[in-house]
Scaffold this active site. Structure first.
Site, PDB file in Angstrom:
ATOM      1  N   PRO A 229       1.054  -1.313  -0.173  1.00 20.26           N
ATOM      2  CG  PRO A 229      -1.259  -1.510   1.528  1.00 20.26           C
ATOM      3  CD  PRO A 229       0.545  -2.480   1.518  1.00 20.26           C
ATOM      4  CB  CYS A 230       1.118   3.811  -2.278  1.00 20.77           C
ATOM      5  SG  CYS A 230      -0.322   4.313  -2.935  1.00 20.77           S
ATOM      6  CD  GLN A 231      -3.597   3.449   0.710  1.00 15.53           C
ATOM      7  OE1 GLN A 231      -2.456   3.214   0.781  1.00 15.53           O
ATOM      8  NE2 GLN A 231      -4.272   3.674  -0.377  1.00 15.53           N
TER       9      GLN A 231
ATOM     10  CG  PHE B 168       5.944   4.574   1.419  1.00 19.38           C
ATOM     11  CD1 PHE B 168       6.775   4.686   2.167  1.00 19.38           C
ATOM     12  CD2 PHE B 168       4.952   3.653   1.465  1.00 19.38           C
ATOM     13  CE1 PHE B 168       7.389   3.983   3.170  1.00 19.38           C
ATOM     14  CE2 PHE B 168       5.909   2.954   2.333  1.00 19.38           C
ATOM     15  CZ  PHE B 168       6.971   2.463   3.210  1.00 19.38           C
TER      16      PHE B 168
END
Length: 465
Positions: free
Chosen positions: A171-173, A175
């Site tokens: 999950p990118c949130q 970063f």
């Protein structure tokens, strides 16, 4: 293409069987309270027997079909007797594991390169339904934190030491440069560390990490009152990989350079176990045909041939359509008449930055801007070039590279979210090709030395730091 194998809603022999609310909740993957609400609002027909509501299994089947759903799949191992496909050209089968699989954009690209996952890991309910509908024979697991390496391998039907490729986009949130960049102090950042720990135990020959550009700059540790190190989160990741015996190469790649009709820049790291660096991905397209490559694909090319009668989309509020109607393809809020700009933007007018996503009509003759999880969010509008509507789900699917018959379970908003979160299939294929080429001992093509993979500087393992 492998055909969907959609399981029945339950194992009943007839569709006149009666189900309790608990049964229906289990099949739908929702709470009993949600089932009660569906019954109360008439969305799920039911009858009262004594003091309890009961549902005919056939009616539940109808509800699933009408709402583009399949029964919520439990975690399950790879189907017995189902082998891993062999890549074209007589190469041996490649054992692969997919994590944070979503709607399978990265996975489809890997498949096109001859890498077929034996196992998918995904915790989102609607994404799990999509995986079950499209790839039911592979293993499917949910929460990554509930599995150790031995359990993952058992579910995949693989022996220790036999995994060739492990890939995923945690999950990118945690970063994202658009968020707080809490890195590993964020629960979603912690699953990143779990992914690295699993890789250290499973020991695949190649490990792939796909993520947002912010991964390269996220500060860590986040010490209250202190001075966290810029890029510290990524340094920690690299240290984990080095300690596990991997050498990493990485770069920031624009998916348009690999045939996706979309400007989407993502960090791709490929770590190789036992030393040796995997060369950068080889581009197949260039902005204006540089290096003898075809020019970037356009939105027009992507959506050519779509039947307008089949398109599903949400709508912009009428008060915003007033401004969209003043704009042509490729224009945005700054192309509005001067006296209308402040009125259209409201409080956002005073925000810093270019604000290029506000009132944005995309162009037919350019790649699409980065797809987001909803095309009607004010700061990331994705309006059709000539029609007064957001991009349709079917256009989203084409831009990301999914086949037209790729089933995305759920409603229109579920489809936007799943497709918008996906890795462009073309980028996934480029990753798979790079790994296959390295397996075969091929070296980097000198034509692409210094190729501008993205618009940003110091974003590769050779320049970052």
């Amino acid at each position: 293409m492998q055909q969907p194998n959609i399981p029945a809603a339950n194992t009943a022999e007839t569709r006149d069987d009666l189900l309790s609310a608990d049964d229906a909740a289990r099949i739908l993957g929702v709470t009993k309270q949600t089932v009660s609400r569906l019954i109360r609002t008439g969305q799920l027909p039911a009858e009262k027997v004594g003091s309890r509501w009961v549902i005919f299994a056939g009616k539940l089947d109808d509800y699933l079909v009408e709402n583009n759903l399949v029964p919520e799949p439990p975690d399950h191992p790879r189907r017995a007797g189902v082998g891993i496909p062999t890549p074209a050209g007589g190469s041996p089968a490649i054992n692969a594991l997919s994590f944070f699989s979503g709607a399978l954009g990265l996975d489809l690209g890997m498949e096109r390169a001859g890498i077929y996952p034996a196992l998918y890991c995904e915790n989102d309910r609607k994404c799990r339904m999509t995986i079950q509908a499209m790839r039911p024979d592979a293993a499917l697991i949910g929460d990554i934190n509930r599995y150790d390496a031995a359990q993952v391998l058992e579910m995949a039907g693989l022996e220790p030491g036999t995994v060739d490729v492990m890939f995923g986009g945690p999950p990118c949130q945690a970063f994202s440069t658009a968020g707080a960049q809490r890195a590993f102090d964020d629960e979603r950042g912690n699953v990143f560390l779990k992914y690295l720990a699993l890789a250290a135990d499973i020991q695949p020959a190649y490990l792939v990490i796909e993520n947002v550009r912010g991964l390269l700059s996220t500060p860590f540790p986040l010490v209250e009152g202190g001075q966290p190190q810029r890029g510290g989160a990524f340094r920690l990741i690299l240290r984990h990989l080095e300690e596990a015996g991997y050498e990493a190469s990485f770069n920031l790649y624009n998916a348009a350079n690999f045939g996706a009709p979309q400007i989407r820049e993502r960090v791709v790291l490929i770590a190789k176990r036992g030393g040796g660096r995997v060369p950068y991905l080889e581009p197949t397209h260039a902005p204006a045909g540089e290096c003898g490559l075809p020019p970037w694909r356009t939105f027009r090319e992507a959506v050519e041939g779509l039947d307008p009668a089949t398109l599903r989309h949400t709508d912009f509020p009428e008060k915003r359509l007033r401004y969209f109607r003043m704009l042509k393809g490729g224009e945005y809020w700054k192309n509005l008449p001067d006296d209308m700009q402040r009125e259209a933007m409201g409080k956002a007018y005073a925000l810093s930055g270019g604000k290029t996503g506000f009132y944005r009509r995309i162009s037919f003759d350019r790649p699409c801007p980065t797809l987001v999880t909803s095309p009607t969010m004010p700061a990331t509008d994705l309006c059709h070039p000539t029609e007064d509507r957001p991009l349709a789900v079917e256009e989203y699917r084409r831009v990301q590279g999914f086949p037209d018959d790729w089933r995305i379970c759920g409603d229109v908003m579920d489809a936007y979210r799943q497709i918008g979160n996906a890795v462009p299939v073309a980028l996934g294929e480029a990753i798979g090709r790079a790994i296959r080429a390295d397996m075969a001992g091929r070296v980097a093509d000198p034509r692409f030395e210094g190729f501008p993979y993205s618009r940003y500087k110091r974003t590769s393992d050779q320049t970052w730091g």
